[in-house]
Write a protein that holds these residues in place. Structure first.
Motif, short mmCIF file in Angstrom:
data_model
loop_
_atom_site.label_atom_id
_atom_site.label_comp_id
_atom_site.label_asym_id
_atom_site.label_seq_id
_atom_site.Cartn_x
_atom_site.Cartn_y
_atom_site.Cartn_z
N ALA A 268 0.86 -1.19 0.00
CA ALA A 268 0.00 0.00 0.00
C ALA A 268 0.90 1.23 0.00
O ALA A 268 1.94 1.25 0.66
N ASP A 269 0.51 2.24 -0.75
CA ASP A 269 1.34 3.43 -0.94
C ASP A 269 1.23 4.35 0.27
O ASP A 269 0.17 4.90 0.56
N GLY A 270 2.34 4.52 0.96
CA GLY A 270 2.34 5.35 2.16
C GLY A 270 2.37 6.84 1.89
O GLY A 270 2.25 7.64 2.82
N GLN A 271 2.49 7.24 0.62
CA GLN A 271 2.59 8.67 0.31
C GLN A 271 1.49 9.16 -0.63
O GLN A 271 1.36 10.35 -0.85
N ASN A 272 0.70 8.24 -1.17
CA ASN A 272 -0.34 8.59 -2.14
C ASN A 272 -1.70 8.54 -1.46
O ASN A 272 -2.01 7.58 -0.74
N THR A 273 -2.51 9.54 -1.70
CA THR A 273 -3.83 9.60 -1.05
C THR A 273 -4.83 8.61 -1.65
O THR A 273 -5.90 8.41 -1.08
N LEU A 274 -4.52 8.02 -2.79
CA LEU A 274 -5.41 7.00 -3.35
C LEU A 274 -5.46 5.81 -2.42
O LEU A 274 -4.43 5.22 -2.08
N VAL A 275 -6.65 5.44 -1.99
CA VAL A 275 -6.81 4.35 -1.05
C VAL A 275 -7.05 3.05 -1.81
O VAL A 275 -7.99 2.94 -2.60
N GLU A 276 -6.19 2.06 -1.58
CA GLU A 276 -6.28 0.80 -2.27
C GLU A 276 -7.48 -0.03 -1.81
O GLU A 276 -8.03 0.19 -0.73
N ASP A 277 -7.84 -0.98 -2.64
CA ASP A 277 -8.91 -1.92 -2.32
C ASP A 277 -8.30 -3.11 -1.58
O ASP A 277 -7.25 -3.62 -1.99
N PRO A 278 -8.91 -3.60 -0.50
CA PRO A 278 -8.33 -4.73 0.24
C PRO A 278 -8.12 -5.97 -0.64
O PRO A 278 -7.10 -6.66 -0.51
N GLU A 279 -9.07 -6.23 -1.54
CA GLU A 279 -8.91 -7.38 -2.43
C GLU A 279 -7.71 -7.20 -3.35
O GLU A 279 -7.01 -8.16 -3.68
N ALA A 280 -7.46 -5.95 -3.76
CA ALA A 280 -6.31 -5.68 -4.62
C ALA A 280 -5.00 -5.94 -3.87
O ALA A 280 -4.05 -6.49 -4.45
N ASP A 286 -0.64 -12.55 -3.80
CA ASP A 286 -0.61 -13.70 -4.71
C ASP A 286 0.37 -13.48 -5.85
O ASP A 286 1.09 -14.40 -6.26
N TRP A 287 0.41 -12.26 -6.36
CA TRP A 287 1.32 -11.95 -7.47
C TRP A 287 2.77 -12.15 -7.04
O TRP A 287 3.58 -12.71 -7.81
N ALA A 326 -7.13 -6.63 4.25
CA ALA A 326 -6.36 -7.43 3.30
C ALA A 326 -5.71 -8.61 3.99
O ALA A 326 -5.67 -9.73 3.43
N ALA A 327 -5.18 -8.41 5.20
CA ALA A 327 -4.57 -9.51 5.93
C ALA A 327 -5.61 -10.56 6.29
O ALA A 327 -5.35 -11.77 6.20
N ASP A 328 -6.79 -10.12 6.67
CA ASP A 328 -7.87 -11.06 6.99
C ASP A 328 -8.27 -11.86 5.76
O ASP A 328 -8.48 -13.09 5.82
N LEU A 329 -8.35 -11.20 4.61
CA LEU A 329 -8.71 -11.88 3.37
C LEU A 329 -7.65 -12.91 2.98
O LEU A 329 -7.97 -14.00 2.52
N ALA A 330 -6.40 -12.54 3.18
CA ALA A 330 -5.31 -13.46 2.85
C ALA A 330 -5.33 -14.69 3.77
O ALA A 330 -5.08 -15.82 3.33
N GLU A 331 -5.64 -14.46 5.04
CA GLU A 331 -5.77 -15.59 5.99
C GLU A 331 -6.88 -16.53 5.56
O GLU A 331 -6.71 -17.75 5.58
N VAL A 332 -8.01 -15.97 5.18
CA VAL A 332 -9.16 -16.80 4.77
C VAL A 332 -8.81 -17.61 3.52
O VAL A 332 -9.11 -18.81 3.44
N LYS A 333 -8.16 -16.97 2.58
CA LYS A 333 -7.81 -17.67 1.34
C LYS A 333 -6.81 -18.78 1.58
O LYS A 333 -6.83 -19.82 0.93
N ALA A 334 -5.90 -18.54 2.54
CA ALA A 334 -4.87 -19.53 2.81
C ALA A 334 -5.40 -20.73 3.62
O ALA A 334 -4.79 -21.80 3.63
#
Length: 335
Positions: A268-280, A286-287, A326-334
């Motif tokens: 996640a970008d610590g300097q950009n105001t664009l807020v990422e999507d948790p799924e992204a 995964d990438w 995002a961490a919760d989603l990754a846990e569920v997927k794993a």
């Protein structure tokens, strides 16, 4: 099974009200503080702001809680800027951006200070669970790189002294689960031959001062190959990768040299105001796995690529929530 841990490198933005109040109290903006002997009013404002940012992290659901480093007006240089053996001089550009710090000039032995330990003790009292507490420090190479040595007289001796100083500070910390050592200078002012090995040894010195998991977090790019290879020799638990600023070279290091058993992914970008999507963010995890031969890490830290000092307070809070989800989603997927 991999443990996905949401966290940050610390160095948070002040809440909006605190920016106004502290500006009035100090007569200037954050970044120009004459650190050291704050008035009762300034101390009270920082105390209230610290309580607020710890509450924000807990409300967001982050797995690791940091103190926030709100008093660090000199950013990574702070532990030296408030030291009795250091004279702070003129304003210096902080790497290659529009933030600044006062140049710390070391004029005597770097003995124990306790400034950061005191902050962390206060944070420990405010957290719901001491197992969630994460300490944050500049790494020894970056701290020495940002400073001027007018005492030790030798680059290697100064780096070793800086590492010993930080190790002493860490030894005084209350119980903490994780220690993030922020090392942007490993990227921005990469150590040359010989110095790269000494940088790794300095990091090793600090890491050995704690029983916590130690994460070395470079950012604003990727490490040079030799620097990365030497860093893997240090007794650390995880290396951080800034996948916002550089993907290809970070992937190359992972492919060519492997990794520690844990890894910290700055997604996640610590300097950009664009807020990422948790799924992204989860998909970016995964990438990373798709690019490297490692099939599983023991721990994957999901974090911003840099400190979040640059963000408006509202955007900062949204970023925290994204990382936690995002961490919760990754846990569920794993699972």
């Amino acid at each position: 099974m991999t443990d996905y841990v949401s966290t940050t490198p610390g160095l948070f933005p002040l809440p909006d009200w605190a920016k106004d109040d502290l500006s009035d109290l100090k007569g200037h903006q954050k970044g120009d503080l004459i650190s050291g002997d704050e008035s009762e009013e300034i101390t009270a404002a920082y105390t209230e702001a610290r309580e607020e940012v710890i509450g924000v992290q807990e409300e967001a659901g982050l797995d690791r809680i940091v103190e926030g480093q709100l008093r660090w007006d000199d950013m990574l240089a702070h532990p030296l800027a408030v030291h009795d053996a250091v004279e702070t001089r003129g304003i210096v550009r902080y790497y290659d951006n529009n933030n600044f710090y006062r140049e710390p000039v070391v004029q005597g032995d770097l003995e124990f200070s306790g400034d950061v330990a005191s902050e962390l003790e206060t944070a420990a009292e405010l957290t719901d669970d001491s197992d969630d507490l994460q300490a944050v420090l500049p790494g020894p190479y970056s701290l020495a790189d940002l400073a001027t040595d007018d005492h030790y007289g030798d680059e290697a001796d100064f780096l070793a002294a800086t590492a010993d100083f930080l190790a002493g500070e860490v030894d005084a910390f209350p119980d903490h689960e994780t220690l993030f050592l922020l090392e942007p200078s490993l990227v921005e002012s990469a150590p040359g031959d010989g110095q790269d090995e000494r940088a790794s040894e300095a990091i090793d010195t600090v890491a050995n001062a704690t029983d916590a998991d130690v994460v070395v977090q470079p950012y604003w790019g990727s490490l040079e190959e030799k620097v990365y290879a030497h860093l893997l020799d240090a007794d650390i638990d995880a290396v951080g990768f800034d996948f916002v600023a550089n993907q290809d070279e970070n992937v190359y290091n992972l492919q060519e040299y492997g990794a520690t058993d844990a890894v910290s992914l700055g997604l996640a970008d610590g300097q950009n105001t664009l807020v990422e999507d948790p799924e992204a963010i989860r998909d970016r995890v995964d990438w990373v796995y798709d690019q490297i031969p490692v099939t599983e890490f023991e721990t994957v830290y999901l974090t911003t690529n840099t400190e979040t000092f640059y963000l408006p307070a509202g955007k900062f809070e949204e970023k925290l929530a994204v990382l936690a989800e995002a961490a919760d989603l990754a846990e569920v997927k794993a699972a």
